[in-house]
Every structure is written in structure tokens, then in C-alpha cells.
Scaffold this motif. Structure first.
Motif, PDB file in Angstrom:
ATOM      1  N   SER A   1      -0.207  -7.479   0.982  1.00  0.00           N
ATOM      2  CA  SER A   1       0.785  -6.982   1.929  1.00  0.00           C
ATOM      3  C   SER A   1       0.251  -7.030   3.354  1.00  0.00           C
ATOM      4  CB  SER A   1       1.144  -5.539   1.583  1.00  0.00           C
ATOM      5  OG  SER A   1       0.003  -4.698   1.747  1.00  0.00           O
ATOM      6  N   GLU A   2       1.171  -6.894   4.311  1.00  0.00           N
ATOM      7  CA  GLU A   2       0.761  -6.826   5.705  1.00  0.00           C
ATOM      8  C   GLU A   2      -0.114  -5.597   5.939  1.00  0.00           C
ATOM      9  OE1 GLU A   2       2.642  -6.579  10.233  1.00  0.00           O
ATOM     10  OE2 GLU A   2       3.975  -6.789   8.494  1.00  0.00           O
ATOM     11  N   ARG A   3       0.222  -4.511   5.287  1.00  0.00           N
ATOM     12  CA  ARG A   3      -0.584  -3.294   5.437  1.00  0.00           C
ATOM     13  C   ARG A   3      -2.026  -3.537   5.032  1.00  0.00           C
ATOM     14  NH1 ARG A   3       1.641   1.627   2.169  1.00  0.00           N
ATOM     15  NH2 ARG A   3       1.234   0.182   0.439  1.00  0.00           N
ATOM     16  N   PHE A   4      -2.228  -4.218   3.902  1.00  0.00           N
ATOM     17  CA  PHE A   4      -3.592  -4.489   3.450  1.00  0.00           C
ATOM     18  C   PHE A   4      -4.325  -5.368   4.453  1.00  0.00           C
ATOM     19  CE2 PHE A   4      -6.949  -6.521   1.061  1.00  0.00           C
ATOM     20  CZ  PHE A   4      -7.406  -5.519   0.231  1.00  0.00           C
ATOM     21  N   VAL A   5      -3.634  -6.377   4.968  1.00  0.00           N
ATOM     22  CA  VAL A   5      -4.263  -7.271   5.954  1.00  0.00           C
ATOM     23  C   VAL A   5      -4.743  -6.477   7.156  1.00  0.00           C
ATOM     24  CG1 VAL A   5      -3.844  -9.148   7.580  1.00  0.00           C
ATOM     25  CG2 VAL A   5      -2.973  -9.319   5.248  1.00  0.00           C
ATOM     26  N   ARG A   6      -3.882  -5.632   7.688  1.00  0.00           N
ATOM     27  CA  ARG A   6      -4.221  -4.898   8.914  1.00  0.00           C
ATOM     28  C   ARG A   6      -5.291  -3.841   8.650  1.00  0.00           C
ATOM     29  NH1 ARG A   6      -1.144  -6.516  12.986  1.00  0.00           N
ATOM     30  NH2 ARG A   6       0.991  -7.257  12.654  1.00  0.00           N
ATOM     31  N   GLU A   7      -5.184  -3.145   7.537  1.00  0.00           N
ATOM     32  CA  GLU A   7      -6.160  -2.094   7.243  1.00  0.00           C
ATOM     33  C   GLU A   7      -7.568  -2.660   7.047  1.00  0.00           C
ATOM     34  OE1 GLU A   7      -4.719   0.096   3.906  1.00  0.00           O
ATOM     35  OE2 GLU A   7      -3.263   1.243   5.092  1.00  0.00           O
ATOM     36  N   HIS A   8      -7.655  -3.895   6.612  1.00  0.00           N
ATOM     37  CA  HIS A   8      -8.954  -4.503   6.342  1.00  0.00           C
ATOM     38  C   HIS A   8      -9.360  -5.534   7.399  1.00  0.00           C
ATOM     39  CE1 HIS A   8      -7.876  -2.732   2.454  1.00  0.00           C
ATOM     40  NE2 HIS A   8      -9.172  -2.710   2.201  1.00  0.00           N
ATOM     41  N   GLY A   9      -8.574  -5.629   8.458  1.00  0.00           N
ATOM     42  CA  GLY A   9      -8.932  -6.520   9.553  1.00  0.00           C
ATOM     43  C   GLY A   9      -9.006  -7.984   9.166  1.00  0.00           C
ATOM     44  N   LEU A  10      -8.056  -8.445   8.347  1.00  0.00           N
ATOM     45  CA  LEU A  10      -8.100  -9.805   7.806  1.00  0.00           C
ATOM     46  C   LEU A  10      -7.124 -10.743   8.502  1.00  0.00           C
ATOM     47  CD1 LEU A  10      -8.288  -8.851   4.019  1.00  0.00           C
ATOM     48  CD2 LEU A  10     -10.156  -9.688   5.459  1.00  0.00           C
ATOM     49  N   GLN A  11      -6.691 -10.388   9.697  1.00  0.00           N
ATOM     50  CA  GLN A  11      -5.688 -11.203  10.383  1.00  0.00           C
ATOM     51  C   GLN A  11      -6.134 -12.655  10.553  1.00  0.00           C
ATOM     52  OE1 GLN A  11      -6.552  -8.097  11.143  1.00  0.00           O
ATOM     53  NE2 GLN A  11      -5.019  -7.018  12.377  1.00  0.00           N
ATOM     54  N   ASP A  12      -7.402 -12.869  10.803  1.00  0.00           N
ATOM     55  CA  ASP A  12      -7.868 -14.234  11.042  1.00  0.00           C
ATOM     56  C   ASP A  12      -7.960 -15.052   9.754  1.00  0.00           C
ATOM     57  OD1 ASP A  12      -9.961 -12.716  10.036  1.00  0.00           O
ATOM     58  OD2 ASP A  12     -11.505 -13.851  11.109  1.00  0.00           O
ATOM     59  N   ARG A  13      -7.887 -14.405   8.587  1.00  0.00           N
ATOM     60  CA  ARG A  13      -7.955 -15.106   7.298  1.00  0.00           C
ATOM     61  C   ARG A  13      -6.585 -15.254   6.663  1.00  0.00           C
ATOM     62  NH1 ARG A  13     -11.859 -17.811   6.611  1.00  0.00           N
ATOM     63  NH2 ARG A  13     -12.012 -17.551   4.359  1.00  0.00           N
ATOM     64  N   ALA A  14      -5.611 -14.470   7.126  1.00  0.00           N
ATOM     65  CA  ALA A  14      -4.331 -14.350   6.436  1.00  0.00           C
ATOM     66  C   ALA A  14      -3.393 -15.507   6.777  1.00  0.00           C
ATOM     67  CB  ALA A  14      -3.678 -13.027   6.786  1.00  0.00           C
ATOM     68  N   VAL A  15      -2.863 -16.159   5.755  1.00  0.00           N
ATOM     69  CA  VAL A  15      -1.848 -17.192   5.898  1.00  0.00           C
ATOM     70  C   VAL A  15      -0.557 -16.622   5.309  1.00  0.00           C
ATOM     71  CG1 VAL A  15      -1.103 -19.477   5.128  1.00  0.00           C
ATOM     72  CG2 VAL A  15      -3.479 -19.106   5.847  1.00  0.00           C
ATOM     73  N   GLU A  16       0.484 -16.565   6.117  1.00  0.00           N
ATOM     74  CA  GLU A  16       1.713 -15.910   5.676  1.00  0.00           C
ATOM     75  C   GLU A  16       2.561 -16.837   4.799  1.00  0.00           C
ATOM     76  OE1 GLU A  16       5.423 -13.213   7.348  1.00  0.00           O
ATOM     77  OE2 GLU A  16       4.050 -14.163   8.779  1.00  0.00           O
ATOM     78  N   ILE A  17       3.114 -16.265   3.735  1.00  0.00           N
ATOM     79  CA  ILE A  17       4.151 -16.957   2.971  1.00  0.00           C
ATOM     80  C   ILE A  17       5.460 -16.680   3.691  1.00  0.00           C
ATOM     81  CG2 ILE A  17       5.334 -17.164   0.763  1.00  0.00           C
ATOM     82  CD1 ILE A  17       2.794 -16.241  -0.618  1.00  0.00           C
ATOM     83  N   LEU A  18       5.927 -17.648   4.452  1.00  0.00           N
ATOM     84  CA  LEU A  18       7.105 -17.461   5.295  1.00  0.00           C
ATOM     85  C   LEU A  18       8.381 -17.404   4.473  1.00  0.00           C
ATOM     86  CD1 LEU A  18       6.196 -20.019   8.098  1.00  0.00           C
ATOM     87  CD2 LEU A  18       5.889 -17.530   8.178  1.00  0.00           C
ATOM     88  N   ALA A  19       8.452 -18.207   3.442  1.00  0.00           N
ATOM     89  CA  ALA A  19       9.624 -18.247   2.565  1.00  0.00           C
ATOM     90  C   ALA A  19       9.240 -18.986   1.301  1.00  0.00           C
ATOM     91  CB  ALA A  19      10.799 -18.939   3.240  1.00  0.00           C
ATOM     92  N   GLN A  20       9.938 -18.656   0.223  1.00  0.00           N
ATOM     93  CA  GLN A  20       9.645 -19.286  -1.063  1.00  0.00           C
ATOM     94  C   GLN A  20      10.872 -19.206  -1.936  1.00  0.00           C
ATOM     95  OE1 GLN A  20       6.822 -17.265  -3.759  1.00  0.00           O
ATOM     96  NE2 GLN A  20       5.717 -19.218  -3.920  1.00  0.00           N
ATOM     97  N   THR A  21      11.142 -20.251  -2.682  1.00  0.00           N
ATOM     98  CA  THR A  21      12.284 -20.223  -3.582  1.00  0.00           C
ATOM     99  C   THR A  21      11.978 -21.003  -4.852  1.00  0.00           C
ATOM    100  OG1 THR A  21      14.686 -20.534  -3.729  1.00  0.00           O
ATOM    101  CG2 THR A  21      13.432 -22.287  -2.668  1.00  0.00           C
ATOM    102  N   LEU A  22      12.580 -20.559  -5.937  1.00  0.00           N
ATOM    103  CA  LEU A  22      12.492 -21.224  -7.234  1.00  0.00           C
ATOM    104  C   LEU A  22      13.901 -21.546  -7.692  1.00  0.00           C
ATOM    105  CD1 LEU A  22      11.290 -22.001 -10.055  1.00  0.00           C
ATOM    106  CD2 LEU A  22      11.371 -19.567 -10.615  1.00  0.00           C
ATOM    107  N   VAL A  23      14.144 -22.806  -8.022  1.00  0.00           N
ATOM    108  CA  VAL A  23      15.447 -23.202  -8.560  1.00  0.00           C
ATOM    109  C   VAL A  23      15.240 -23.933  -9.877  1.00  0.00           C
ATOM    110  CG1 VAL A  23      16.418 -23.415  -6.236  1.00  0.00           C
ATOM    111  CG2 VAL A  23      15.524 -25.444  -7.372  1.00  0.00           C
ATOM    112  N   THR A  24      16.301 -23.967 -10.671  1.00  0.00           N
ATOM    113  CA  THR A  24      16.289 -24.737 -11.913  1.00  0.00           C
ATOM    114  C   THR A  24      17.459 -25.715 -11.893  1.00  0.00           C
ATOM    115  OG1 THR A  24      17.565 -23.029 -13.063  1.00  0.00           O
ATOM    116  CG2 THR A  24      15.183 -22.883 -13.198  1.00  0.00           C
ATOM    117  N   ASP A  25      17.570 -26.512 -12.942  1.00  0.00           N
ATOM    118  CA  ASP A  25      18.588 -27.554 -12.992  1.00  0.00           C
ATOM    119  C   ASP A  25      20.002 -26.981 -12.963  1.00  0.00           C
ATOM    120  OD1 ASP A  25      17.064 -30.011 -13.259  1.00  0.00           O
ATOM    121  OD2 ASP A  25      16.521 -29.340 -15.276  1.00  0.00           O
ATOM    122  N   THR A  26      20.884 -27.710 -12.325  1.00  0.00           N
ATOM    123  CA  THR A  26      22.320 -27.457 -12.429  1.00  0.00           C
ATOM    124  C   THR A  26      22.945 -28.612 -13.201  1.00  0.00           C
ATOM    125  OG1 THR A  26      22.854 -28.618 -10.376  1.00  0.00           O
ATOM    126  CG2 THR A  26      22.301 -26.261 -10.207  1.00  0.00           C
ATOM    127  N   GLY A  27      24.252 -28.535 -13.400  1.00  0.00           N
ATOM    128  CA  GLY A  27      24.931 -29.588 -14.132  1.00  0.00           C
ATOM    129  C   GLY A  27      24.778 -30.958 -13.513  1.00  0.00           C
TER     130      GLY A  27
END
Length: 403
Positions: free
Chosen positions: A229-255
Motif C-alpha cells: 500500500s501507499e501507507r507502507f511505502v511512506r512509512e518505510h521510506g520506499l518512495q525511490d523503490r516503489a513502482v506504482e500499478i497505475l491500472a490493471q484489468t483481467l478479461v476472458t473470452d466473449t462470443g
């Protein structure tokens, strides 16, 4: 605090030819997870939940895979989504953190494969399989050939692309030339040899127009990522190591995958289009904002199909795009700097986590000789027939240092 999620640690094993290293799947997982935890700078005791992905191992192997890492009693969820398994495990970890169920989640993927291509056994395909609808399209269009099943699916898609758009066998082979060239600088890659176009075209035929060096190999290996979480990043000072997952989606087959009768549609092109549209909309970005891409080149043609599905070019123009040099160093994007599945290897459950690792290193500027200059936004595409497609966008430097 916001519900933003970040990758703070990644790790993987070298992907190996099967049976060339004396290890079992728990050994792979210990190595990959140990690398990810060390990269994050945390102990396993900080992990609150784990998703473990694999395809061929016996049920509940996820628990056994982690027992040698630690016996902390955390929830462990086993994941199988065919070739998209690793990214599906990553998605579960992200959702746990984003929903507030955990501040620290672990995603792991591994595979210890057997020799030979993925095809039916001597008894043929049973009546009901995860691919029975796909096989009906394959059989109706071009019949069954004496070649590996997955190569038939993608080789037939290549033939359709050539017939419909005038794509050449040389353009399709150019994907493999590029990705093998990229892998030379990846110490984790199964293959690190460079090939000329003539060598790729002249390699052992697998299913026309695909040759051996245009097909991902069977591989052993594991990958892992620590999502927080963002809280964990900030509490542990990991901003320079953190790469954000900006967006993510999972889809499956349609007809659409089965109703059009298209060899291209049956191998997941509609899933890629849908997933890309959703993830770009969620992030407020376009493919033009992306710098570096790791995509699912299980066969060379699928990289070309994915260019089109992601909107990197118009439909039917993927062959021309790779031929132009737009998808390698010095071009508009660098696609598969790791070497991709074709050259890095494809241990099914681990592939999605290896893609995550490569993009994390790229966005931190830690990819060494593979580094894409100035990379700030990365895209991951992980596809599984039967069917699943996960597309993930990552961003670097999205947190200020002070908070």
C-alpha cells in the motif's frame, strides 16, 4: 490514505531448459521470493497474504512452495489461469492491497515443465477441455495437422494475417530476430544467442510459417513480486523503490472469439483489445504515453497481433511496425527488452511475474545493458488461451519523497 498500490520488490530465477538444473519447485520459489524480499528490504514475516500461480503441478502446491520460505500461517491462494497465471496472481495481490485486506501481499509464479510441446496425448483430446471451443474453430478452418497444438493455433492465425493483410513471413520472423537480439543482455534468459533473419527463416519448421526460433520453449523457473500500500511505502521510506500499478484489468473470452470463425480471434485478439481499452481508460493514458512493453510473444505472430490490439498501429499493420524498427531500441517503443517468451523462456506460471520484474527494473533504471532510456511508463500483457488476458500499466516516480 489512498488505495494506490505499488511494487517494491521483484525477483526471479534464471529461466532454464528443463531438467538442466537439479532443483524442485520449492527450490525455485525460495530463490525467487528471497530475491524479491531482499529487493524490497523486508522479511517474509511482513507478508500478510500470498497468491501462488502454477499450471502443471499437483493441487495445493502453493503452500508447499512457500513452506521453505516461512511457516507464518498466512492465507495462501493457489492460482491457475493457463499462461496468464503469473499476472493473475499479481492481480490478486494488488486487489488485496487495494481493498485494504493487506498492506503487504506476495505474488509468486513457478513452473517445472516436462519435455515436449503442449499437445494432446496419445489418446487425443477429451470431449470437454478448456480449449474445446477453440479447437472447433481450428478444425473447421484448416483441420488438424501433425504439429504441436498451440503452434497450430498461432500458425493458423499467422496464415490468416498474411492472407488478409499481406503480412510476410519475413515480417513475422523479424519479431524473433528482435527478441533474440534483446535477450543477449539478459542474464535471466534461457537463450542468449542472436540470430539473423535468414537463420530464423531457415530454422526447423514447426507449423507454417512458424519456425522453432519463433516459438517459446518449455522452461523451468519462478518469479515473485511484493505488492504494498501507499501507507507502507511512506512509512518505510520506499518512495525511490516503489513502482506504482497505475491500472490493471483481467478479461476472458466473449462470443466474438468463436462466432467470427477467425483464427486470429480464437487466439485472444479480442481479449487483448478489450483489456487494453479498459486499462488505458482507467489510467487516463494512451499507448503513446508508454515507453517500454513486455508482451506475450508465445509465438512471433502474437507480438504482431498484440501491437494491433494495444493500438500501437492499425489493424493489419503490425508486420510493417516491427519491420520499421519502431519496437526496438531507438524506435518509438522498446518491446520485450528481456527477450520475451521466445528467448527468455516461458515457464507458464512464472511468465507474468518475470514480466513484472523486467518492467520494475526498467522503470527504476536498473536494467543494465537492457535499459530503455528515460522509461517512466511500462505496459505488461500476459495472455492465456482458454482464456485470460491481463494488461497492467506501471508508473515510475509517482510518489514524492516527503509525503
Amino acid at each position: 490514505m489512498s488505495s494506490r498500490t505499488f511494487v517494491i520488490g521483484v525477483g526471479m530465477t534464471k529461466f532454464e531448459k528443463i531438467e538442466t538444473r537439479d532443483w524442485e519447485y520449492p527450490d525455485m520459489v525460495v530463490e525467487a521470493v528471497g530475491n524479491a524480499l531482499a529487493d524490497a528490504g523486508i522479511e517474509y514475516s511482513a507478508v500478510q497474504r500470498a497468491a501462488v500461480g502454477y499450471v502443471f503441478e499437483q493441487s495445493a502446491a502453493g503452500q508447499r512452495a512457500l513452506y521453505d520460505v516461512g511457516l507464518t500461517g498466512i492465507p495462501v491462494v493457489n492460482v491457475n489461469n493457463n499462461c496468464a497465471t503469473g499476472s493473475t496472481a499479481l492481480m490478486l495481490a494488488r486487489e488485496w492491497v487495494q481493498s485494504g485486506l493487506a498492506d503487504v501481499a506476495l505474488a509468486v509464479g513457478f513452473e517445472k515443465m516436462t519435455r515436449g510441446a503442449l499437445s494432446p496425448g496419445a489418446g487425443g483430446m477429451p470431449k470437454v477441455t478448456p480449449l474445446d471451443r477453440h479447437l472447433k474453430v481450428l478444425m473447421a478452418n484448416r483441420g488438424w495437422a501433425n504439429s504441436p497444438m498451440t503452434a497450430q493455433f498461432f500458425g493458423n492465425a499467422a496464415r490468416e494475417h498474411m492472407e488478409r493483410y499481406g503480412t510476410t513471413a519475413e515480417q513475422i520472423a523479424a519479431v524473433a530476430v528482435k527478441n533474440h537480439r534483446h535477450s543477449v543482455n539478459n542474464p535471466y534468459a534461457q537463450f542468449r544467442d542472436e540470430y539473423t533473419l535468414e537463420q530464423v527463416m531457415g530454422d526447423k519448421p514447426i507449423h507454417e510459417p512458424l519456425t522453432r526460433s519463433q516459438c517459446s520453449p518449455t522452461s523451468d523457473g519462478a518469479g515473485a513480486a511484493v505488492v504494498v500500500s501507499e501507507r507502507f511505502v511512506r512509512e518505510h521510506g520506499l518512495q525511490d523503490r516503489a513502482v506504482e500499478i497505475l491500472a490493471q484489468t483481467l478479461v476472458t473470452d466473449t462470443g466474438e472469439a468463436f462466432e467470427t470463425g477467425s483464427d486470429i480471434d480464437v487466439v485472444g485478439a479480442p481479449m487483448t483489445r478489450a483489456a487494453a481499452e479498459r486499462v488505458f481508460a482507467a489510467a487516463g493514458l494512451t499507448v503513446g504515453d508508454v515507453d517500454v512493453i513486455e508482451l506475450h510473444d508465445c509465438f512471433s505472430i502474437n507480438e504482431i497481433l498484440t501491437y494491433e490490439g494495444l493500438g500501437m498501429c492499425a489493424e493489419g499493420e503490425g508486420g510493417k511496425l516491427v519491420e520499421s524498427g519502431a519496437t526496438t531500441y531507438g524506435g518509438r517503443w522498446v518491446v520485450n527488452p528481456s527477450g520475451g517468451l521466445i528467448s527468455k523462456g516461458h515457464p507458464l506460471g512464472a511468465t507474468g511475474l518475470a514480466q513484472c520484474a523486467e518492467l520494475t527494473w526498467q522503470l527504476r533504471g536498473e536494467a543494465g545493458a537492457r535499459q530503455v532510456d528515460g522509461a517512466k511508463v511500462g505496459l505488461q500483457h500476459n495472455l492465456g488461451l482458454g482464456g485470460a488476458c491481463v494488461v497492467t500499466l506501471y508508473g515510475a516516480g509517482t510518489l514524492d519523497q516527503e509525503g
